[in-house]
Design a protein around this motif. Structure first.
Motif, PDB file in Angstrom:
ATOM      1  N   TYR A 259       0.763  -0.665  -0.258  1.00 37.46           N
ATOM      2  CA  TYR A 259      -0.110  -0.046   0.010  1.00 37.46           C
ATOM      3  C   TYR A 259       0.785   1.170   0.255  1.00 37.46           C
ATOM      4  O   TYR A 259       0.385   2.753   0.554  1.00 37.46           O
ATOM      5  N   THR A 260       2.375   1.105  -0.468  1.00 40.67           N
ATOM      6  CA  THR A 260       3.312   1.807  -0.316  1.00 40.67           C
ATOM      7  C   THR A 260       3.019   3.463  -1.019  1.00 40.67           C
ATOM      8  O   THR A 260       2.012   3.128  -2.414  1.00 40.67           O
ATOM      9  N   GLU A 261       2.585   5.075  -0.871  1.00 43.42           N
ATOM     10  CA  GLU A 261       2.151   5.754  -1.937  1.00 43.42           C
ATOM     11  C   GLU A 261       3.393   5.700  -3.149  1.00 43.42           C
ATOM     12  O   GLU A 261       4.565   5.809  -2.431  1.00 43.42           O
ATOM     13  N   ASN A 262       3.243   5.859  -3.779  1.00 39.33           N
ATOM     14  CA  ASN A 262       3.431   5.630  -5.255  1.00 39.33           C
ATOM     15  C   ASN A 262       3.565   7.288  -6.188  1.00 39.33           C
ATOM     16  O   ASN A 262       4.439   7.970  -6.871  1.00 39.33           O
ATOM     17  N   SER A 263       2.823   7.970  -5.874  1.00 36.29           N
ATOM     18  CA  SER A 263       2.326   9.088  -5.925  1.00 36.29           C
ATOM     19  C   SER A 263       2.758  10.660  -4.912  1.00 36.29           C
ATOM     20  O   SER A 263       2.278  10.324  -3.364  1.00 36.29           O
ATOM     21  N   ILE A 264       4.008  11.072  -4.532  1.00 33.99           N
ATOM     22  CA  ILE A 264       3.633  12.403  -3.423  1.00 33.99           C
ATOM     23  C   ILE A 264       3.331  13.920  -3.982  1.00 33.99           C
ATOM     24  O   ILE A 264       3.688  13.902  -5.182  1.00 33.99           O
ATOM     25  N   HIS A 265       2.588  14.572  -3.088  1.00 34.12           N
ATOM     26  CA  HIS A 265       2.076  15.339  -3.971  1.00 34.12           C
ATOM     27  C   HIS A 265       3.215  17.139  -3.318  1.00 34.12           C
ATOM     28  O   HIS A 265       3.136  16.602  -1.609  1.00 34.12           O
ATOM     29  N   PHE A 266       3.565  17.550  -3.575  1.00 30.38           N
ATOM     30  CA  PHE A 266       4.468  18.577  -2.828  1.00 30.38           C
ATOM     31  C   PHE A 266       3.496  19.451  -2.262  1.00 30.38           C
ATOM     32  O   PHE A 266       4.365  20.980  -2.830  1.00 30.38           O
ATOM     33  N   LYS A 267       3.516  19.286  -0.836  1.00 25.80           N
ATOM     34  CA  LYS A 267       2.206  20.053  -0.756  1.00 25.80           C
ATOM     35  C   LYS A 267       2.158  20.650   1.393  1.00 25.80           C
ATOM     36  O   LYS A 267       2.881  19.666   1.403  1.00 25.80           O
ATOM     37  N   PHE A 268       2.187  21.519   1.356  1.00 25.28           N
ATOM     38  CA  PHE A 268       1.893  22.214   3.205  1.00 25.28           C
ATOM     39  C   PHE A 268       0.265  21.041   3.799  1.00 25.28           C
ATOM     40  O   PHE A 268      -0.327  21.592   2.917  1.00 25.28           O
ATOM     41  N   GLU A 269       0.047  20.428   4.386  1.00 24.29           N
ATOM     42  CA  GLU A 269      -1.331  19.660   4.922  1.00 24.29           C
ATOM     43  C   GLU A 269      -2.046  20.683   5.354  1.00 24.29           C
ATOM     44  O   GLU A 269      -3.415  20.216   5.553  1.00 24.29           O
ATOM     45  N   TYR A 270      -1.573  21.458   6.136  1.00 21.85           N
ATOM     46  CA  TYR A 270      -2.679  22.950   6.698  1.00 21.85           C
ATOM     47  C   TYR A 270      -1.109  23.554   6.882  1.00 21.85           C
ATOM     48  O   TYR A 270       0.046  23.898   7.441  1.00 21.85           O
ATOM     49  N   ALA A 271      -1.912  24.775   8.091  1.00 22.04           N
ATOM     50  CA  ALA A 271      -1.404  25.865   7.703  1.00 22.04           C
ATOM     51  C   ALA A 271      -0.234  26.435   9.190  1.00 22.04           C
ATOM     52  O   ALA A 271      -1.215  25.393  10.075  1.00 22.04           O
ATOM     53  N   PRO A 272       1.072  25.932   8.529  1.00 18.85           N
ATOM     54  CA  PRO A 272       2.166  25.621   9.643  1.00 18.85           C
ATOM     55  C   PRO A 272       1.774  25.696  11.330  1.00 18.85           C
ATOM     56  O   PRO A 272       2.086  25.273  12.264  1.00 18.85           O
ATOM     57  N   LEU A 273       1.063  27.035  11.262  1.00 23.95           N
ATOM     58  CA  LEU A 273       0.802  28.336  12.409  1.00 23.95           C
ATOM     59  C   LEU A 273      -0.163  27.374  13.358  1.00 23.95           C
ATOM     60  O   LEU A 273      -0.137  27.055  14.713  1.00 23.95           O
ATOM     61  N   GLU A 274      -1.150  26.428  12.658  1.00 17.44           N
ATOM     62  CA  GLU A 274      -2.001  25.539  13.225  1.00 17.44           C
ATOM     63  C   GLU A 274      -1.331  24.572  14.015  1.00 17.44           C
ATOM     64  O   GLU A 274      -2.238  24.591  15.264  1.00 17.44           O
ATOM     65  N   MET A 275       0.112  24.034  14.004  1.00 20.34           N
ATOM     66  CA  MET A 275       0.261  22.847  15.058  1.00 20.34           C
ATOM     67  C   MET A 275       0.644  24.058  16.689  1.00 20.34           C
ATOM     68  O   MET A 275       0.779  23.568  17.696  1.00 20.34           O
ATOM     69  N   ILE A 276       0.526  25.481  17.108  1.00 22.82           N
ATOM     70  CA  ILE A 276       0.854  26.239  17.910  1.00 22.82           C
ATOM     71  C   ILE A 276      -0.663  26.040  18.796  1.00 22.82           C
ATOM     72  O   ILE A 276       0.462  25.617  20.362  1.00 22.82           O
ATOM     73  N   ALA A 277      -1.351  25.333  18.118  1.00 25.95           N
ATOM     74  CA  ALA A 277      -2.940  25.029  19.354  1.00 25.95           C
ATOM     75  C   ALA A 277      -2.039  24.362  19.855  1.00 25.95           C
ATOM     76  O   ALA A 277      -3.021  23.602  20.872  1.00 25.95           O
ATOM     77  N   LYS A 278      -1.570  22.920  18.953  1.00 27.02           N
ATOM     78  CA  LYS A 278      -1.322  21.552  20.000  1.00 27.02           C
ATOM     79  C   LYS A 278      -0.484  21.836  22.026  1.00 27.02           C
ATOM     80  O   LYS A 278      -0.259  20.748  22.284  1.00 27.02           O
ATOM     81  N   PHE A 279       0.316  23.576  21.606  1.00 25.63           N
ATOM     82  CA  PHE A 279       0.839  23.707  23.124  1.00 25.63           C
ATOM     83  C   PHE A 279      -0.040  23.588  24.383  1.00 25.63           C
ATOM     84  O   PHE A 279       0.620  24.030  25.253  1.00 25.63           O
ATOM     85  N   MET A 280      -0.908  23.714  24.166  1.00 24.41           N
ATOM     86  CA  MET A 280      -2.133  24.490  25.050  1.00 24.41           C
ATOM     87  C   MET A 280      -2.417  23.312  25.861  1.00 24.41           C
ATOM     88  O   MET A 280      -3.113  22.305  24.714  1.00 24.41           O
ATOM     89  N   ILE A 281      -3.086  23.471  27.036  1.00 22.67           N
ATOM     90  CA  ILE A 281      -3.952  21.937  27.453  1.00 22.67           C
ATOM     91  C   ILE A 281      -4.582  21.902  27.432  1.00 22.67           C
ATOM     92  O   ILE A 281      -5.693  22.303  26.495  1.00 22.67           O
ATOM     93  N   GLY A 282      -5.289  20.484  26.953  1.00 23.97           N
ATOM     94  CA  GLY A 282      -6.122  19.725  26.954  1.00 23.97           C
ATOM     95  C   GLY A 282      -6.357  19.411  25.297  1.00 23.97           C
ATOM     96  O   GLY A 282      -7.884  19.319  25.150  1.00 23.97           O
ATOM     97  N   ALA A 283      -5.616  19.661  24.450  1.00 24.33           N
ATOM     98  CA  ALA A 283      -5.427  19.949  23.174  1.00 24.33           C
ATOM     99  C   ALA A 283      -5.688  18.494  22.566  1.00 24.33           C
ATOM    100  O   ALA A 283      -4.951  17.701  21.685  1.00 24.33           O
ATOM    101  N   PHE A 284      -6.536  18.011  22.759  1.00 23.81           N
ATOM    102  CA  PHE A 284      -6.413  16.475  22.336  1.00 23.81           C
ATOM    103  C   PHE A 284      -8.299  16.250  22.353  1.00 23.81           C
ATOM    104  O   PHE A 284      -8.740  16.494  23.380  1.00 23.81           O
TER     105      PHE A 284
END
Length: 870
Positions: A259-284
């Motif tokens: 099931y290995t991916e044969n095609s790779i897309h050179f793109k960002f999966e989301y806006a990188p700034l969004e990962m800042i939210a995962k440093f807050m308490i209860g981010a799950f």
């Protein structure tokens, strides 16, 4: 004892603090044995717990199942499963927890893994970074209870990686500073053996960590020496683990590797700034499991310490530059698709994205420890202002875009801000004698409170199975398995009409035909997709059998859960019914229990049978399961391809409610007339005979689009499937009206492959009986060996089996080795001459002996290196 505690209390606290925090939370949630709930949720409850039961059974009762098991769907190698799921040394603890107590064993193992993650990180801080006192357990607890650990509590098999990573880094320090190879090679090879998947991620991390470390090299000679040591000892670790890695590599080539991916897309999966939210308490929460952001919570102290690493003047510039470049690579890995794929072995993960983020959390806490030690756990005013500014910007970004994050709330933002300010105050307070004595304790307590808050707010968002939901079906299945074991010592398969999970077979030593695993061979779901059974990339379920498929696959027994009308006394111990099979009346009721019954199929074939050579040419056929079963039976018996067993039947009446009437049903699209009102189609038919009737449903008719009813009751069937499946609405109801209802769940409905069939039972059983005349008579069997005799009456025959083809199978006919080959793109076959033959099939994992030789040689080299160093 006092002297011992005084000397070792930092490491003891590094172990005990995470354990006490998690134990307190488990007691609060009422997890068994402290209440009626359990730690089981998602994959831990639907998959891993059954593997732990299989582990107990293999070690205590059936050691031969270590290499192969017929409880894995129709049969399959198990060394690859062990390498991914079961080689953790912590699993030995499950030997002490049988049956329903297995959930308590999970709780104990979880607590130990959290504690040891803290302990090993504490050792790294103490022995390599030379931290002292309470700051060791403070940072160690931040590591043990980081967001990744909390979010992946349900993925217990991955939690060994954070335990071994600090030990591996300790070994790497010894290798590069003292030229001692033993610790690094052993810990890295053990990690590869315990879980190759997480070890792969650690190996990628070690490459980046080594680049940062080498910013301190003195000259090119030392750099070349370090590169040689790092590469050669890493390869030596691979060699030591080869006895597991080589067979696992073969296993991957037939399962996940396809099931290995044969095609790779050179793109960002989301806006990188969004990962800042995962440093807050209860981010799950639950929504973060299938497709969420990386789990990065560290706590305020570790986060500010990481920032301090780049703000401190006491850290060399080139080290900062290297750390910045490595950190930038990590940030890109968390959002740039090609790098994300690389970390996951070129396959997008199914649920639980960014599984490698634990190494990034380790990296950040590790750099934080270096910075805080060099700055004596104190910030200057300008550094405090910088950290405060970064926190303000981050929390402000989350606040003004809070609707984007389903886990965020104003309350959680305030709690996060409160702990941030408290930690900054404690790091900035004027230094005095009282401060120096009390500040470490204050920081320790605040960090523990913050980590507890994150644990509670994160895990409170997750629902868990109750102990009863685990215990009731487990007890019923264990009882039925014991009855069958006492009743029949021959080889047989068992179909389930009730189930707890798809892995009930391996949990209870039943060859049940269903399975759920990341390492499931691709050929098995492909076959199930043709047969009319539910299948996916990593699961199959044998729930929708017919008289023909039951017989051909050797489903000798069927486990049935009584409905309310059959129960003598009402009970709340409900079992999950997976299939409605009125064609059971064609079988013999063997055992009647309190809540279940066991039926015996007198037509079930053995594992092998003499088949016409036409079967070698049977073509692949998807989404026409009854045609495939017809072709299989015809080819095996050498019958004409025009011989039919299933005949299309018509509905006597069809009622359309809130959708337009159409004369043609199969393949038609229906739309709601009024979108606000419910819509349904009612199908009525009256059987002309007592033969079984079967209904095919295309994948568009799954639970996402329609709810099916038989009469007034919801149709008991497995709800999800990706190919056409087969249902059995009636058998033995000649002259009685049968009513099926399809209730729309969306605005439209596609009746894909929707056809009703009648089985010519007499002709089908006649052909099956023809195959039974020359089936393999099994005289002796174990998990990895089949021994018996078979008679072929014609040169146009060969021995067909329903054993999945695998290069690890070896065949002897009358004592002579013969080649095996693949039939039906799935099973194993043997060419035999007419006459009676003795057959012996044995299984050895491919490349296992080669792997053992490489491992032995690697350990000898490691021993020589150790002896030379001594």
């Amino acid at each position: 004892m006092q002297n011992y505690l005084k000397k070792h209390y930092p490491l003891l606290l590094s172990f005990c603090t995470p354990v006490i925090i998690l134990l307190g939370y488990f007691i609060y949630r009422g997890f068994y044995p402290f209440g009626s709930s359990s730690v089981l949720t998602v994959d831990l409850g639907q998959q891993y717990i059954d593997f732990f039961a299989y582990f107990r059974q293999t070690l205590l009762q059936q050691p031969s199942a270590f290499f192969y098991s017929f409880s894995k769907a129709l049969g399959g190698q198990m060394l690859g499963e062990y390498a991914y799921y079961l080689l953790s040394p912590f699993n030995l603890i499950f030997l002490l927890f049988p049956g329903k107590y297995l959930t308590a064993g999970c709780l104990v193992v979880l607590l130990l893994k959290y504690g040891l993650a803290g302990y090993t990180f504490g050792r790294l801080l103490q022995h390599k970074l030379k931290l002292r006192g309470l700051f060791i357990p403070t940072l160690a607890t931040s590591y043990a209870l980081m967001g990744w650990m909390i979010a992946n509590q349900l993925n217990m098999l991955w939690l060994d990686a954070p335990i071994f990573l600090p030990l591996i880094v300790c070994g790497l320090y010894d290798l590069l500073q003292k030229k001692q190879s033993l610790g690094y090679v052993l810990t890295l090879s053990l990690m590869m053996i315990i879980n190759y998947y997480m070890a792969y991620m650690i190996c990628l991390f070690l490459g980046l960590f080594f680049i940062w470390y080498e910013t301190n090299y003195r000259d090119l000679k030392q750099l070349r020496r370090d590169i040689w040591l790092f590469l050669s000892r890493s390869l030596l670790a691979v060699g030591c683990a080869s006895l597991i890695l080589l067979p696992t590599l073969y296993s991957l080539s037939t399962s996940k590797g396809q099931y290995t991916e044969n095609s790779i897309h050179f793109k960002f999966e989301y806006a990188p700034l969004e990962m800042i939210a995962k440093f807050m308490i209860g981010a799950f929460n639950f929504e973060q499991m299938p497709k969420g952001l990386p789990n990065l919570f560290l706590g305020s102290l570790a986060l500010f310490g990481f920032c301090l690493y780049f703000l401190s003047k006491k850290i060399a510039g080139k080290a900062k530059i290297a750390a910045f470049l490595v950190s930038a690579a990590f940030v890109l890995s968390l959002c740039f698709e090609p790098l994300d794929l690389l970390w996951h072995g070129m396959q997008f993960p199914v649920w639980y994205p960014y599984r490698f983020s634990f190494v990034i959390s380790f990296w950040m806490i590790f750099l934080a420890a270096i910075a805080l030690k060099k700055n004596h756990f104190a910030l200057k005013n300008w550094q405090t202002l910088c950290c405060l500014g970064l926190v303000g910007l981050g929390l402000g970004y989350i606040y003004f875009d809070i609707k984007k994050f389903d886990f965020a709330s104003t309350l959680l933002l305030l709690i996060t801000a409160l702990f941030n300010v408290l930690i900054l105050l404690l790091l900035t307070l004027p230094k005095s004698k009282v401060h120096k004595r009390l500040n470490p304790l204050a920081i320790y307590l605040v960090v523990c409170a913050e980590l507890l808050a994150n644990t509670a707010y994160s895990l409170n968002n997750i629902s868990y199975l109750t102990q009863k939901e685990f215990e009731v079906p487990t007890k019923a299945l264990a009882n039925d398995a014991q009855i069958l074991n006492d009743l029949d010592s021959s080889f047989y398969r068992t179909a389930q009409l009730y189930a707890r999970t798809k892995n009930d077979g391996i949990a209870h030593d039943l060859n049940a035909g269903s399975y759920f695993s990341s390492a499931l061979e691709k050929s098995i779901p492909d076959f199930y997709g043709q047969l009319g059974q539910p299948d996916g990339d990593n699961y199959v379920g044998y729930y929708n059998g017919t008289l023909i498929s039951d017989a051909l696959l050797g489903m000798k027994y069927l486990l049935y859960a009584k409905d309310e009308a059959e129960l003598k006394t009402p009970t709340d111990e409900k079992l999950n019914v997976t299939s409605y099979r009125p064609d059971l009346i064609e079988y013999n009721k063997q055992v009647v229990g309190k809540t279940t019954s066991i039926y015996r199929d007198p037509y079930a074939l053995s594992l092998g049978y003499a088949a016409n050579k036409q079967l070698k040419k049977l073509p692949v056929l998807y989404d026409r399961p009854l045609t495939y079963q017809t072709n299989w039976l015809n080819a095996a018996t050498g019958s004409s391809s025009k011989t039919k067993y299933f005949y299309a039947a018509n509905f006597n009446e069809v009622v359309f409610q809130n959708t337009k009437k159409q004369t043609s049903l199969t393949g038609s699209f229906f739309k709601k007339t009024d979108l606000k009102d419910p819509a349904q189609i009612i199908f009525k038919f009256t059987p002309d005979t007592d033969d079984p009737y079967y209904l095919t449903l295309g994948p568009s008719l799954d639970q996402d689009n329609v709810t099916w009813y038989l009469g007034t009751q919801e149709y008991p069937a497995y709800k999800t499937f990706r190919h056409t499946v087969v249902l059995n609405p009636t058998t033995g109801n000649k002259g009685e009206e049968i009513i099926l209802t399809a209730k729309f769940k969306k605005a439209n409905l596609w009746l894909q492959n929707f056809v009703l069939y009648r089985l010519d039972k007499e002709l089908a059983l006649q052909k099956i009986e023809q195959l039974k005349q020359n089936e393999l008579k099994i005289l002796d069997h174990s998990a990895n060996r089949i021994y018996g005799t078979i008679e072929l009456t014609s040169k146009d025959q060969f021995m067909a089996t329903t054993i999945p083809y695998d290069k690890g199978w070896h065949a002897k006919v009358d004592g002579q080795t013969v080649k095996i080959f693949k039939i039906q793109d799935t099973f194993l076959g043997l060419d035999l001459t007419p006459g009676t033959h003795t057959i012996e099939l044995t299984y050895v994992p491919p490349y296992f002996y080669l792997g053992c030789l490489i491992s032995l040689g690697s350990f000898l080299v490691l021993g020589l290196l150790y002896y030379k160093k001594r």
